[in-house]
Design an enzyme around this catalytic site. Structure first.
Site, PDB file in Angstrom:
ATOM      1  N   THR A 129      -9.551   6.882   8.325  1.00 39.75           N
ATOM      2  CA  THR A 129      -8.786   5.655   8.359  1.00 39.75           C
ATOM      3  C   THR A 129      -7.879   5.555   9.504  1.00 39.75           C
ATOM      4  O   THR A 129      -7.851   6.722  10.093  1.00 39.75           O
ATOM      5  CB  THR A 129      -8.109   5.392   6.953  1.00 39.75           C
ATOM      6  OG1 THR A 129      -6.950   6.324   7.083  1.00 39.75           O
ATOM      7  CG2 THR A 129      -8.665   5.156   5.903  1.00 39.75           C
ATOM      8  N   GLU A 186     -12.913   2.127   3.979  1.00 41.84           N
ATOM      9  CA  GLU A 186     -13.264   2.487   2.674  1.00 41.84           C
ATOM     10  C   GLU A 186     -14.502   1.794   1.771  1.00 41.84           C
ATOM     11  O   GLU A 186     -14.822   1.977   0.825  1.00 41.84           O
ATOM     12  CB  GLU A 186     -11.998   2.051   1.695  1.00 41.84           C
ATOM     13  CG  GLU A 186     -10.682   3.067   1.922  1.00 41.84           C
ATOM     14  CD  GLU A 186      -9.878   2.586   3.107  1.00 41.84           C
ATOM     15  OE1 GLU A 186     -10.197   1.874   3.841  1.00 41.84           O
ATOM     16  OE2 GLU A 186      -8.669   3.012   3.323  1.00 41.84           O
ATOM     17  N   LYS A 225       9.006 -11.052   1.911  1.00 43.72           N
ATOM     18  CA  LYS A 225       9.644 -11.387   0.862  1.00 43.72           C
ATOM     19  C   LYS A 225      11.067 -12.032   0.858  1.00 43.72           C
ATOM     20  O   LYS A 225      11.867 -11.439   1.293  1.00 43.72           O
ATOM     21  CB  LYS A 225       9.749 -10.140  -0.094  1.00 43.72           C
ATOM     22  CG  LYS A 225       8.191  -9.773  -0.562  1.00 43.72           C
ATOM     23  CD  LYS A 225       8.547  -8.600  -1.459  1.00 43.72           C
ATOM     24  CE  LYS A 225       7.081  -8.203  -1.866  1.00 43.72           C
ATOM     25  NZ  LYS A 225       6.608  -6.666  -1.812  1.00 43.72           N
ATOM     26  N   TRP A 283       7.062 -15.291  -1.445  1.00 40.81           N
ATOM     27  CA  TRP A 283       6.211 -14.543  -0.450  1.00 40.81           C
ATOM     28  C   TRP A 283       6.039 -15.386   0.719  1.00 40.81           C
ATOM     29  O   TRP A 283       5.453 -16.724   0.307  1.00 40.81           O
ATOM     30  CB  TRP A 283       4.810 -13.913  -0.921  1.00 40.81           C
ATOM     31  CG  TRP A 283       5.211 -12.596  -1.816  1.00 40.81           C
ATOM     32  CD1 TRP A 283       6.161 -12.264  -2.240  1.00 40.81           C
ATOM     33  CD2 TRP A 283       3.859 -11.847  -2.271  1.00 40.81           C
ATOM     34  NE1 TRP A 283       6.060 -11.041  -3.217  1.00 40.81           N
ATOM     35  CE2 TRP A 283       4.657 -10.892  -2.852  1.00 40.81           C
ATOM     36  CE3 TRP A 283       2.647 -11.955  -2.005  1.00 40.81           C
ATOM     37  CZ2 TRP A 283       3.900 -10.079  -3.833  1.00 40.81           C
ATOM     38  CZ3 TRP A 283       2.104 -10.685  -2.699  1.00 40.81           C
ATOM     39  CH2 TRP A 283       2.589  -9.889  -3.538  1.00 40.81           C
TER      40      TRP A 283
HETATM   41  P1  AMP Z   1     -10.069  -0.591   9.035  1.00 41.79           P
HETATM   42  O1  AMP Z   1     -10.106   0.219   7.731  1.00 41.79           O
HETATM   43  O2  AMP Z   1      -9.368   0.255   9.969  1.00 41.79           O
HETATM   44  O3  AMP Z   1     -11.338  -1.032   9.195  1.00 41.79           O
HETATM   45  O4  AMP Z   1      -8.969  -1.619   8.463  1.00 41.79           O
HETATM   46  C1  AMP Z   1      -9.321  -2.542   7.419  1.00 41.79           C
HETATM   47  C2  AMP Z   1      -8.345  -3.627   7.297  1.00 41.79           C
HETATM   48  O5  AMP Z   1      -8.251  -4.327   8.269  1.00 41.79           O
HETATM   49  C3  AMP Z   1      -8.537  -4.447   5.941  1.00 41.79           C
HETATM   50  O6  AMP Z   1      -7.656  -3.941   4.815  1.00 41.79           O
HETATM   51  C4  AMP Z   1      -7.480  -5.844   6.651  1.00 41.79           C
HETATM   52  O7  AMP Z   1      -6.198  -5.723   6.431  1.00 41.79           O
HETATM   53  C5  AMP Z   1      -8.002  -5.816   7.905  1.00 41.79           C
HETATM   54  N1  AMP Z   1      -9.000  -6.833   8.335  1.00 41.79           N
HETATM   55  C6  AMP Z   1     -10.280  -6.496   8.605  1.00 41.79           C
HETATM   56  N2  AMP Z   1     -10.825  -7.823   8.686  1.00 41.79           N
HETATM   57  C7  AMP Z   1     -10.029  -8.600   8.589  1.00 41.79           C
HETATM   58  C8  AMP Z   1     -10.189 -10.146   8.742  1.00 41.79           C
HETATM   59  N3  AMP Z   1     -11.243 -10.761   9.040  1.00 41.79           N
HETATM   60  N4  AMP Z   1      -9.156 -10.601   8.583  1.00 41.79           N
HETATM   61  C9  AMP Z   1      -7.960 -10.140   8.361  1.00 41.79           C
HETATM   62  N5  AMP Z   1      -7.819  -8.909   8.172  1.00 41.79           N
HETATM   63  C10 AMP Z   1      -8.870  -7.948   8.520  1.00 41.79           C
END
Ligand code: AMP
Length: 546
Positions: free
Chosen positions: A188, A333, A442, A447
Site C-alpha cells: 500500500t 487490498e 467533523k 460530518w
Molecule cells: P490505493 O490502495 O493506493 O489504490 O488507494 C485506494 C484508495 O484510493 C481508496 O480506498 C479510495 O480512498 C481512493 N480511491 C480509489 N478510487 C477512487 C475513486 N474513484 N474515487 C474516490 N476515491 C478513490
C-alpha cells in the site's frame, strides 16, 4: 455430494498460454525507455516468458521466492508478470514513487532476492545498494548496447535482461501447484506508518480478471486496443496485464512517457480504443488536446479511478472528444477493482448532463464483491443515497491479512474488511465515496465531506486542483479550510471562490477560509496527501476562530 467437474487449478501461466494459442499474432506495442517503439506479438511474449522462467530457475529461484520489479509499463515487465508468477515465485512490484526509505523498507520486508529494474530507476537502486542485504542480483531491463555504468557492480551481481534470457530455451513446462499459492506482492502507499504488503494469489488474480472483464466492467474484446496508463508497478495495472491477453486485446504500453502529447500520439498511431488511468493523467491529456487541437477519435472509453474524478474531466472528454468516461473505485487490498460505473436499465435515455451526474459516482458493485456501509456502532446503513458511513467489503479478491501479519487482524468475524472510505450507496446500488475516514470533517457533531467540497471548487474555471482539510475550531471542533492551486495565469480571490460555491452546497458546509498555494502534496500513487497538508496547516487559525 461433490460435483464431478475437473478441479483444474487457476494459475496465471494459463493466461499467457491461452493468448499464445488463441491470439498468437495480436500485438503488444511498447514505447521504450531506450527510445522508440517496440512491437511484437503474444506468441513472442509467451516464448520470452518461458525463457525468463528458465533463466530464473538457473538463478536458483524457487516457489515462494520474492522477485522485485521497479519498472514502467513495457514488454519486458509484461514477460516478468508471467515468468516470475508462472514459476510459482512471487512478483513484487515496487512503486518507484515511494520515498527511498519506504522502498528500502519494503525490499527488506519482502526479502527480495533479485530486483529487475528499468534504466530510469537504476539510480534509485544504487542509492539503496548498501541497505538491501537479501538482494543477490540486479537485472537491468535493457540490452547490452544500452547497459549503463553503475556503482552497483562490485556490490551485487549486475546482469543485463537480454543477455540473461538470450541463451535460454523457449521451452518450459509451467508447473502445476495450488491456486492459492502467492503470485504477486504489492505494498500500500502507506500514507500513515510503513507500507503494508498485500499478497495476491493465483486464484484471486484470475477471479479478479474474470470479474473485471464483465460487460459492465472493463468489457474488453479481441477487437480492442488497450493502453493501460495505470502502472504495472502498482496494483497490477488494475488487472489489465492479465485481462488483455485473456480477452485477446492488443496491448499498448506507454513506458515512461505519460505526458499528454505522448499519450495522444500513441493513441492515434496505435488506434487505441480503451485506456485506463488516474485523474491527473486525463487532466494532462485534456489540456494537451485543447491546446494542440489534436484528437483521439479511435478512443471509445476511458476508465478513471484511484481518486475522485473531477466533473470537468468527464464532461470534457464526453462533450468535446466523444469518449465515455467510466468511473471506477478500488484499492490495493482489492486487487484492485471493487465498483464500476456503467448505466443500467431505465437509464437508456439520460441527457448528457444526467449521464455526467451519474458518472460522478464510484459505481456499482461487481459480482463477487459484497459491500455494505455501517455507522460508528457497526449498524448497517440503508442504501438510500443519503446515509453515509464506513464502507466495508468482502469477497475472493479482498485481502484477508497483510503480508507477515502486519497490522494484525484486518477483517471481522464475518470477513468484512473496512476500506477506510466513507460512502453512501443509492437505491440503484451506485456507491458514492464521500471521504476517507481520516479526512472527513467533523463539525459540531455532523460530518462534512471534503471530497464534495473539492469537487465543487475544481468546477471553477480558475482552479486547477483543490483540497479541503479540517482545521481545529474552538466552537465546532473542526471547520473546513479550502486550499487551491490556480490555473496558470488565472486570477481568483477568496471572495470569488466563496461566492462561486454559495448555493452549490449546504450553508454550514461553506469553507471558513480559502488559501492559494503553488502546489499540493501528493502520495506515491498520485493521490492528494491530506496527511502532509494537515501537517503544513497544523498551526493555522481560521478567521472564524479568533
Ligand atoms: P490505493 O490502495 O493506493 O489504490 O488507494 C485506494 C484508495 O484510493 C481508496 O480506498 C479510495 O480512498 C481512493 N480511491 C480509489 N478510487 C477512487 C475513486 N474513484 N474515487 C474516490 N476515491 C478513490
Amino acid at each position: 455430494m461433490l460435483g464431478s467437474m475437473q478441479s483444474k487449478q487457476l494459475l496465471i501461466s494459463s493466461i499467457i498460454e491461452f493468448a499464445e494459442k488463441n491470439h498468437p499474432k495480436t500485438e503488444v506495442v511498447s514505447n521504450t525507455t531506450e527510445g522508440g517503439i517496440h512491437r511484437y506479438t503474444y506468441a513472442d511474449a509467451a516464448k520470452r516468458s518461458r525463457q525468463m522462467a528458465n533463466a530464473l530457475t538457473n538463478l536458483g529461484v524457487k516457489l515462494g521466492d520474492r522477485i522485485a520489479t521497479l519498472a514502467w509499463n513495457g514488454y519486458r515487465h509484461f514477460e516478468l508478470y508471467y515468468g516470475i508468477s508462472g514459476l510459482g515465485a512471487v512478483m513484487h512490484t515496487i512503486n518507484p514513487r515511494l520515498f527511498p526509505e519506504q522502498v528500502d523498507y519494503i525490499v527488506n520486508h519482502a526479502e527480495d532476492s533479485y530486483i529487475f529494474v528499468d534504466l530510469t530507476f537504476v539510480p534509485l537502486v544504487e542509492a539503496l545498494a548498501d541497505k538491501i542485504p537479501t538482494v543477490k542480483g540486479v537485472i537491468i531491463l535493457t540490452d547490452e548496447e544500452h547497459m549503463p555504468e553503475t556503482s552497483l557492480s562490485g556490490k551485487v551481481k549486475v546482469m543485463c535482461y537480454e543477455t540473461l534470457i538470450a541463451g535460454e530455451s523457449t521451452e518450459f513446462d509451467w508447473p502445476e501447484f495450488d491456486e492459492n499459492t502467492a503470485a504477486c506482492l504489492c505494498y500500500t502507499s502507506g500514507t500513515t506508518g510503513n507500507p503494508k504488503g498485500v499478497l495476491y494469489s493465483h486464484r484471486s488474480t484470475i477471479i479478479h480478471a474474470y470479474a473485471a472483464n464483465q460487460p459492465d466492467v472493463l468489457g474488453l474484446s479481441a477487437l480492442d486496443v488497450v493502453l493501460p496508463v495505470v502502472p504495472m508497478f502498482h496494483v497490477n495495472a488494475w488487472g489489465n496485464a492479465y485481462i488483455c491477453p485473456m480477452a485477446g486485446a492488443k496491448l499498448v504500453f506507454p513506458g515512461a512517457h505519460l505526458d499528454g502529447e505522448s499519450i495522444q500520439k500513441l493513441m492515434e498511431s496505435e488506434k487505441v480504443t480503451f485506456s485506463a488511468g488516474v485523474p491527473t493523467i486525463w487532466l494532462g491529456l485534456l489540456q494537451y488536446l485543447r491546446s494542440s487541437g489534436k484528437r483521439i477519435d479511435t478512443v471509445k472509453r476511458l476508465v478513471i479511478g484511484g481518486s475522485a474524478c473531477p466533473r470537468a474531466i468527464i464532461e470534457g472528454f464526453r462533450m468535446e472528444y466523444g469518449a465515455v468516461v467510466d468511473h471506477a473505485w478500488g484499492m490495493t487490498e482489492l486487487s484492485p477493482l471493487g465498483t464500476f460505473n456503467r448505466p443500467k436499465a431505465g437509464m437508456e435515455n439520460l441527457t448528457d448532463e444526467e449521464y455526467i451526474d451519474l458518472s460522478m459516482k464510484q459505481g456499482r458493485g461487481m459480482f463477487g464483491i459484497d459491500m455494505r456501509i455501517i455507522d460508528d456502532e457497526g449498524n448497517e446503513l440503508p442504501w438510500d443515497g443519503v446515509a453515509f458511513g464506513t464502507l466495508q467489503v468482502r469477497g475472493p479478491w479482498v485481502c484477508e491479512s497483510y503480508f507477515k501479519g502486519e497490522g494484525g487482524q484486518v477483517i471481522d468475524e464475518n470477513n468484512w474488511f473496512s476500506t477506510g472510505d466513507v460512502s453512501k450507496i443509492d437505491p440503484d446500488g451506485y456507491m458514492i465515496i464521500t471521504d476517507r475516514t481520516k479526512d472527513v470533517i467533523k463539525s459540531g457533531g455532523e460530518w462534512i465531506s471534503s471530497i464534495d467540497l473539492e469537487n465543487v471548487a475544481v468546477g471553477h474555471d480558475a482552479i486547477q486542483e483543490a483540497a479541503v482539510i479540517g482545521i481545529t475550531h474552538k466552537k465546532w471542533d473542526e471547520r473546513p479550510l479550502l486550499v487551491c492551486v490556480k490555473n496558470e495565469g488565472a486570477e481568483v480571490s477568496k471572495e470569488d471562490m466563496l461566492a462561486y460555491m454559495d448555493g452549490k452546497i449546504a450553508k454550514w458546509w461553506m469553507p471558513d477560509d480559502v488559501v492559494f498555494v503553488n502546489e499540493l502534496p501528493h502520495t506515491a500513487t498520485g493521490k492528494l496527501s491530506k496527511l502532509h497538508l494537515r501537517e503544513k496547516f497544523e498551526d493555522y487559525t481560521l478567521p472564524t476562530d479568533k
